[in-house]
Write an enzyme that holds these catalytic residues in place. Structure first.
Site, PDB file in Angstrom:
ATOM      1  N   GLY A 123       0.601  -5.061   1.111  1.00  0.00           N
ATOM      2  CA  GLY A 123      -0.646  -5.128   0.344  1.00  0.00           C
ATOM      3  C   GLY A 123      -0.460  -5.777  -1.025  1.00  0.00           C
ATOM      4  O   GLY A 123      -1.414  -6.320  -1.581  1.00  0.00           O
ATOM      5  N   ALA A 146       0.867  -1.173   0.000  1.00  0.00           N
ATOM      6  CA  ALA A 146       0.000   0.000   0.000  1.00  0.00           C
ATOM      7  C   ALA A 146       0.908   1.228   0.000  1.00  0.00           C
ATOM      8  O   ALA A 146       2.079   1.149   0.390  1.00  0.00           O
ATOM      9  CB  ALA A 146      -0.891  -0.022   1.228  1.00  0.00           C
ATOM     10  N   GLU A 175      -0.645  -9.393  -0.369  1.00  0.00           N
ATOM     11  CA  GLU A 175      -2.057  -9.690  -0.076  1.00  0.00           C
ATOM     12  C   GLU A 175      -2.873  -9.758  -1.368  1.00  0.00           C
ATOM     13  O   GLU A 175      -3.757 -10.601  -1.512  1.00  0.00           O
ATOM     14  CB  GLU A 175      -2.617  -8.621   0.876  1.00  0.00           C
ATOM     15  CG  GLU A 175      -1.993  -8.740   2.260  1.00  0.00           C
ATOM     16  CD  GLU A 175      -2.394  -7.633   3.209  1.00  0.00           C
ATOM     17  OE1 GLU A 175      -2.172  -6.461   2.867  1.00  0.00           O
ATOM     18  OE2 GLU A 175      -2.915  -7.937   4.284  1.00  0.00           O
ATOM     19  N   GLU A 206       5.036  -4.903   7.082  1.00  0.00           N
ATOM     20  CA  GLU A 206       4.187  -4.000   7.873  1.00  0.00           C
ATOM     21  C   GLU A 206       4.730  -3.744   9.275  1.00  0.00           C
ATOM     22  O   GLU A 206       4.690  -2.625   9.779  1.00  0.00           O
ATOM     23  CB  GLU A 206       2.752  -4.563   7.980  1.00  0.00           C
ATOM     24  CG  GLU A 206       1.898  -4.288   6.765  1.00  0.00           C
ATOM     25  CD  GLU A 206       2.038  -5.330   5.670  1.00  0.00           C
ATOM     26  OE1 GLU A 206       3.030  -6.086   5.666  1.00  0.00           O
ATOM     27  OE2 GLU A 206       1.147  -5.380   4.805  1.00  0.00           O
TER      28      GLU A 206
HETATM   29  N1  DAK Z   1       4.580   3.184  -0.905  1.00  0.00           N
HETATM   30  C1  DAK Z   1       4.946   4.362  -1.485  1.00  0.00           C
HETATM   31  N2  DAK Z   1       6.034   4.490  -2.255  1.00  0.00           N
HETATM   32  C2  DAK Z   1       6.805   3.402  -2.428  1.00  0.00           C
HETATM   33  C3  DAK Z   1       6.486   2.145  -1.855  1.00  0.00           C
HETATM   34  C4  DAK Z   1       5.302   2.069  -1.054  1.00  0.00           C
HETATM   35  N3  DAK Z   1       4.887   0.920  -0.519  1.00  0.00           N
HETATM   36  N4  DAK Z   1       7.452   1.279  -2.204  1.00  0.00           N
HETATM   37  C5  DAK Z   1       8.313   1.954  -2.984  1.00  0.00           C
HETATM   38  N5  DAK Z   1       7.929   3.242  -3.124  1.00  0.00           N
HETATM   39  C6  DAK Z   1       8.581   4.283  -3.871  1.00  0.00           C
HETATM   40  C7  DAK Z   1       9.840   4.783  -3.166  1.00  0.00           C
HETATM   41  O1  DAK Z   1       9.510   5.707  -2.160  1.00  0.00           O
HETATM   42  C8  DAK Z   1      10.591   5.392  -4.321  1.00  0.00           C
HETATM   43  O2  DAK Z   1      10.020   6.652  -4.612  1.00  0.00           O
HETATM   44  P1  DAK Z   1      10.955   7.981  -4.728  1.00  0.00           P
HETATM   45  O3  DAK Z   1      11.696   8.034  -3.447  1.00  0.00           O
HETATM   46  O4  DAK Z   1      11.840   7.689  -5.896  1.00  0.00           O
HETATM   47  O5  DAK Z   1       9.986   9.096  -4.946  1.00  0.00           O
HETATM   48  C9  DAK Z   1      10.260   4.466  -5.495  1.00  0.00           C
HETATM   49  O6  DAK Z   1       9.072   3.779  -5.111  1.00  0.00           O
HETATM   50  C10 DAK Z   1      11.336   3.434  -5.767  1.00  0.00           C
HETATM   51  O7  DAK Z   1      11.611   2.755  -4.564  1.00  0.00           O
HETATM   52  P2  DAK Z   1      13.085   2.587  -3.968  1.00  0.00           P
HETATM   53  O8  DAK Z   1      13.978   3.675  -4.427  1.00  0.00           O
HETATM   54  O9  DAK Z   1      12.951   2.381  -2.505  1.00  0.00           O
HETATM   55  O10 DAK Z   1      13.530   1.231  -4.688  1.00  0.00           O
HETATM   56  P3  DAK Z   1      14.562   0.141  -4.148  1.00  0.00           P
HETATM   57  O11 DAK Z   1      14.757  -0.810  -5.259  1.00  0.00           O
HETATM   58  O12 DAK Z   1      15.769   0.799  -3.546  1.00  0.00           O
HETATM   59  O13 DAK Z   1      13.814  -0.608  -2.950  1.00  0.00           O
HETATM   60  C11 DAK Z   1      11.908  -1.731  -1.927  1.00  0.00           C
HETATM   61  C12 DAK Z   1      12.709  -1.400  -3.229  1.00  0.00           C
HETATM   62  C13 DAK Z   1      10.658  -2.469  -2.339  1.00  0.00           C
HETATM   63  C14 DAK Z   1      12.788  -2.651  -1.045  1.00  0.00           C
HETATM   64  C15 DAK Z   1      11.626  -0.421  -1.162  1.00  0.00           C
HETATM   65  O14 DAK Z   1      11.020   0.515  -2.083  1.00  0.00           O
HETATM   66  C16 DAK Z   1      10.674  -0.625   0.001  1.00  0.00           C
HETATM   67  O15 DAK Z   1      11.056  -1.099   1.060  1.00  0.00           O
HETATM   68  N6  DAK Z   1       9.411  -0.207  -0.202  1.00  0.00           N
HETATM   69  C17 DAK Z   1       8.414  -0.286   0.842  1.00  0.00           C
HETATM   70  C18 DAK Z   1       7.876  -1.677   0.948  1.00  0.00           C
HETATM   71  C19 DAK Z   1       6.851  -1.812   2.055  1.00  0.00           C
HETATM   72  O16 DAK Z   1       7.136  -1.511   3.231  1.00  0.00           O
HETATM   73  N7  DAK Z   1       5.669  -2.250   1.712  1.00  0.00           N
HETATM   74  C20 DAK Z   1       4.601  -2.480   2.644  1.00  0.00           C
HETATM   75  C21 DAK Z   1       3.772  -1.230   2.710  1.00  0.00           C
HETATM   76  S1  DAK Z   1       2.619  -1.332   4.034  1.00  0.00           S
HETATM   77  C22 DAK Z   1      -4.619  -1.402   5.796  1.00  0.00           C
HETATM   78  C23 DAK Z   1      -4.541  -2.499   5.031  1.00  0.00           C
HETATM   79  C24 DAK Z   1      -3.388  -2.814   4.367  1.00  0.00           C
HETATM   80  C25 DAK Z   1      -2.280  -2.037   4.467  1.00  0.00           C
HETATM   81  C26 DAK Z   1      -2.369  -0.916   5.229  1.00  0.00           C
HETATM   82  C27 DAK Z   1      -3.519  -0.584   5.887  1.00  0.00           C
HETATM   83  N8  DAK Z   1      -5.794  -1.088   6.514  1.00  0.00           N
HETATM   84  C28 DAK Z   1      -6.760  -2.138   6.761  1.00  0.00           C
HETATM   85  C29 DAK Z   1      -5.991   0.184   7.104  1.00  0.00           C
HETATM   86  C30 DAK Z   1      -1.088  -2.400   3.773  1.00  0.00           C
HETATM   87  C31 DAK Z   1       0.099  -1.924   4.171  1.00  0.00           C
HETATM   88  C32 DAK Z   1       1.289  -2.071   3.360  1.00  0.00           C
HETATM   89  O17 DAK Z   1       1.313  -2.627   2.295  1.00  0.00           O
END
Ligand code: DAK
Length: 259
Positions: A110, A65, A113, A133
């Protein structure tokens, strides 16, 4: 209908639905979540579409997400966001059309998921899967705790969810998250070949089988057997069953109409 961050290509009964926001690794913001739900519904209503292949553009399937959007949310917006995502995920389980996830890269949070809401998952050898998460101070919220534990058991699911670590494609296959790993440049072709195979069999039977499999997960074994028997019986009133069995007897290829 046009979607700003989704691509839809249809060919011979197969729709390839691509999340196309590669600059942010296809992170799911509210717009993309709403569009995905809409697109899936539209494809479900399209009689020409027998199978959907879901994938991502660039180096990610979906990296979760949208953290930047979520970071600014208050509790009401967070709740609304969660409800929207859950509705999309739950609606996938109710779809009659099978959906194959072709996980081409990162499938995180997400994104994983979303893949788990598909009927099965193929992964590229470049894929990385996980539930980060807890590293953000939250837990999976689009059904991940439930769907992953049902698929691989609570111990392995717990290890992934409680550590936030990523696993590679080989481990995802060994743990039973992914059906099969393919070289990155072959992934889509392999998913398409399986989709083609599904297109060639009884359309109605496929959707009833999907229904029995998914509904049965929430039933006792005995109720599941009874439900299966009921669907089995209903199929004997279908043209597809007559066509499939007559084609076998007449030694010809069946021409299923999905009726
Ligand atoms: N959200 C927003 N932007 C993201 C992103 C994300 N999940 N993942 C990557 N990006 C963006 C980065 O910020 C970057 O943007 P700029 O900085 O260039 O503007 C661009 O994509 C490229 O990413 P990286 O430069 O970081 O690329 P790398 O190859 O170095 O790293 C990575 C790739 C996948 C390891 C890294 O980007 C990363 O750790 N991303 C976050 C992954 C993550 O934590 N995903 C889980 C998100 S939490 C809910 C239900 C569900 C959810 C929430 C609430 N409710 C019921 C209320 C779900 C939650 C989630 O999914």
């Amino acid at each position: 209908m046009e979607f700003s961050h989704l691509l839809i290509e249809k060919q011979d009964g197969i729709a390839v639905l691509t999340v196309n926001s590669p600059k942010t690794l296809n992170a799911l913001n509210s717009r993309i979540i709403a569009d995905l739900e809409c697109a899936l519904y539209e494809l479900e209503l399209d009689a020409e579409v027998k199978v959907i292949v879901l994938t991502g553009a660039g180096k990610a399937f979906v990296a979760g997400a949208d953290i930047k959007e979520m970071a600014a949310m208050g509790s009401t917006e967070g709740h609304q966001f969660g409800l929207k995502g859950q509705r999309m995920i739950l609606s996938m389980a109710r779809m009659e059309t099978p959906v194959i996830a072709a996980v081409n890269g990162f499938a995180l949070g997400g994104g994983l998921e979303l893949a788990l809401a598909c009927d099965f998952i193929y992964v590229s050898d470049k894929a990385k899967l996980g539930f980060p998460e807890v590293t953000l101070g939250i837990i999976p919220g689009f059904g991940g705790t439930q769907n992953l534990a049902r698929r691989i058991g609570s111990a392995k699911a717990g290890e992934l969810i409680m550590t936030g670590k990523m696993i590679d494609a080989a481990k995802a296959e060994a743990w039973g998250i992914a059906n099969e790993v393919f070289p990155a440049d072959e992934l889509l072709d392999k998913a398409m070949a399986t989709a083609k195979q599904i297109c060639s069999v009884g359309t109605l039977a496929v959707s009833y089988a999907k229904n029995a499999l998914i509904a049965g997960l929430d039933m006792t074994r005995e109720d599941g057997f009874r439900y299966e028997a009921a669907l089995f019986g209903v199929l004997f009133g279908s043209e597809d069953q007559k066509e499939g069995m007559n084609a076998f007897v007449e030694k010809r290829k069946a021409d299923f109409k999905g009726q």
